[in-house]
Design an enzyme around this catalytic site. Sequence first.
Site, mmCIF file in Angstrom:
data_model
loop_
_atom_site.group_PDB
_atom_site.id
_atom_site.type_symbol
_atom_site.label_atom_id
_atom_site.label_comp_id
_atom_site.label_asym_id
_atom_site.label_seq_id
_atom_site.Cartn_x
_atom_site.Cartn_y
_atom_site.Cartn_z
ATOM 1 N N TYR A 11 -1.860 -1.321 11.259
ATOM 2 C CA TYR A 11 -2.134 -1.822 9.904
ATOM 3 C C TYR A 11 -1.002 -1.429 8.959
ATOM 4 O O TYR A 11 -0.439 -2.267 8.245
ATOM 5 C CB TYR A 11 -3.472 -1.285 9.374
ATOM 6 C CG TYR A 11 -3.522 -1.281 7.871
ATOM 7 C CD1 TYR A 11 -3.702 -2.472 7.168
ATOM 8 C CD2 TYR A 11 -3.328 -0.109 7.138
ATOM 9 C CE1 TYR A 11 -3.694 -2.480 5.780
ATOM 10 C CE2 TYR A 11 -3.310 -0.111 5.758
ATOM 11 C CZ TYR A 11 -3.498 -1.298 5.081
ATOM 12 O OH TYR A 11 -3.461 -1.308 3.705
ATOM 13 N N SER A 14 0.835 -1.206 0.000
ATOM 14 C CA SER A 14 0.000 0.000 0.000
ATOM 15 C C SER A 14 0.868 1.253 0.000
ATOM 16 O O SER A 14 1.988 1.256 0.539
ATOM 17 C CB SER A 14 -0.863 -0.025 1.262
ATOM 18 O OG SER A 14 -1.419 1.244 1.506
ATOM 19 N N LYS A 16 2.173 -3.670 6.761
ATOM 20 C CA LYS A 16 2.584 -3.620 5.344
ATOM 21 C C LYS A 16 4.092 -3.372 5.253
ATOM 22 O O LYS A 16 4.779 -3.985 4.439
ATOM 23 C CB LYS A 16 1.810 -2.524 4.597
ATOM 24 C CG LYS A 16 0.340 -2.830 4.395
ATOM 25 C CD LYS A 16 0.117 -4.020 3.463
ATOM 26 C CE LYS A 16 -1.344 -4.412 3.328
ATOM 27 N NZ LYS A 16 -1.563 -5.740 2.759
#
Length: 339
Positions: free
Chosen positions: A149, A124, A153
């Site tokens: 979160y 992302s 990544k």
Amino acid sequence: MIVVSGGTGFIGSHTTVELMEAGYEVLVIDDLSNSRIEVLDGIAKITGRKPVFEQFDLCDKGRVMDCFKKYPGIEAIIHFAARKAVPESVDKPLMYYENNLLSLINLLGSMNAHGVKYFVFSSSCTVYGQPDTLPVTESSPIKKATSPYGNTKQIAEEIIQDVVSAGDPIEAILLRYFNPIGAHPTAHIGELPLGIPLNLVPFLTQTAIGIREELKVFGDDYNTPDGSAIRDYINVVDLSRAHVVAINRLLEGKNNSALETFNLGTGRGLSVLEIINTFKKATGVKVNYRVVSRREGDIEQVFADTTLANNELGWKAVIPLEETLRSAWKWEQNIRQQS
Ligand code: UD1
């Protein structure tokens, strides 16, 4: 055979369709914790057949190993399966680290054990945080993550880098998505947020159809032309096609190194208010909205420099925004008719 983990999710289901239409046999692995089994019917309506499906949690190492044993024809993996709700990750960090990282580790371990070489990872633009210069290129610095979160990544990218550097026979492509929106033009598959949507476009279409009273625009005091925040919104079908290109590239040995990274966006930054106005232009539906204060953790603006993906992958986002928003609207109307 290509494994698509999280293949009944939003981007996973669209990528499964594109892979099947390109002639690949697809094995979807999903635990259905945030998606529905009916998505497989939607895929079959578009492609004429269902992908092979296995339902289990990728955090279960034994199940992952068994699955690789059961399907000796696996050539490559596209790993989407992950949790992605930023506020939830702040409340339940361990759940995020466990789910998003253990599944990755189990897949990479099984690849090594079964001689599977190719891996595409769903990353992302969150890894860039608020970039110092725009548009953001793949060599822009990675900023400290603002949520568990986002951190999953970043850590996942590092794990893949370490595995490749260790000389394991794994070759990987990291794809950093900007803001995926829209739905398949047939409206047989699309985004299915469970509960109240956190992302802009599902909230917008739910407001347009009357499920939500009003869309809250989070802030109009940013340093942008109209004051609302800017993102790079990419059609999910365009995005999915980039995965087919990435898989072809790995299988044909056209990658320049064992680990490559690409931004997947349109290269165009659009504000929240521009999205609302374009939605009205594209669908004729006026959405009730109100400007409220900024959302905590949001950045002001981010959009991609897509030169590398355009030149190296020979891929470009081509679907116009109006068409994308119309597809999201058609999908919203379709699911409400069904339910
Ligand atoms: C968010 C995550 C990103 C993640 C992605 C996954 C943050 C900071 N980023 O992206 O890391 O990969 O979701 O889906 O949470 N907006 C409104 N009203 C709404 C909803 C959104 O004004 O009801 C605005 C937001 O303030 C933002 C833009 O719309 O400016 C896009 O928001 P969203 O769709 O939630 O995506 P991101 O926050 O960019």
